[in-house]
Scaffold this motif. Structure first.
Motif, PDB file in Angstrom:
ATOM      1  N   LYS A 165       4.642  -4.293  -9.310  1.00 23.83           N
ATOM      2  CA  LYS A 165       6.383  -4.125  -9.571  1.00 23.83           C
ATOM      3  C   LYS A 165       6.605  -5.567  -9.582  1.00 23.83           C
ATOM      4  O   LYS A 165       6.291  -6.278  -8.702  1.00 23.83           O
ATOM      5  CB  LYS A 165       6.773  -3.201  -8.513  1.00 23.83           C
ATOM      6  N   GLU A 219       9.939  -1.808  -2.255  1.00 18.48           N
ATOM      7  CA  GLU A 219      10.718  -1.532  -3.559  1.00 18.48           C
ATOM      8  C   GLU A 219      12.092  -0.726  -3.139  1.00 18.48           C
ATOM      9  O   GLU A 219      12.877  -0.979  -3.769  1.00 18.48           O
ATOM     10  CB  GLU A 219       9.939  -0.538  -4.194  1.00 18.48           C
ATOM     11  N   SER A 259      14.677  -4.046 -11.434  1.00 15.45           N
ATOM     12  CA  SER A 259      13.302  -3.540 -11.794  1.00 15.45           C
ATOM     13  C   SER A 259      12.932  -4.452 -13.091  1.00 15.45           C
ATOM     14  O   SER A 259      13.829  -4.126 -14.022  1.00 15.45           O
ATOM     15  CB  SER A 259      13.047  -2.427 -11.776  1.00 15.45           C
TER      16      SER A 259
END
Length: 117
Positions: free
Chosen positions: A24, A102, A110
């Protein structure tokens, strides 16, 4: 920002080379002065987590980017690598779920790994 984007791209590729799980990328430039990007990835065991950190360090080092600080390498539960413009978090799967960065950094944007290319 272009340089940090290039660093993030190289770091993600280095992580992918070592079969990182669920990479991520979070653009935190507008919500923090810490860095432009956080990169979060997991490995399935201690050896893989360390290999991912080693590969990132080697790839970015060859490109002229030096790690300012690295924490957690010996235990490999959570390795933090600070390159100034980007901060890389490499977790084992259990600790990634526990710390849930996150969620903590959800105010950041993102970014898809493919958008870095």
């Amino acid at each position: 920002m272009a340089e940090s984007k290039n660093m993030a791209k190289m770091a993600c590729e280095a992580l992918e080379d070592k079969k990182a799980i669920d990479i991520k990328v979070i653009d935190i430039e507008k919500v923090s002065t810490l860095a432009d990007y956080f990169i979060i990835a997991s490995g399935s065991n201690r050896n893989q987590v360390q290999a991912m950190a080693d590969n990132v360090d080697e790839v970015l080092g060859r490109a002229g980017y030096n790690c300012k600080q690295m924490e957690g390498y010996q235990t490999a539960n959570w390795i933090l690598m600070d390159y100034g413009d980007i901060v890389i978090h490499i977790f084992d799967e259990e600790n990634r779920l526990f710390y849930d960065l996150e969620r903590i950094w959800r105010d950041g944007k993102s970014v898809e790994v493919t958008d870095l290319r």
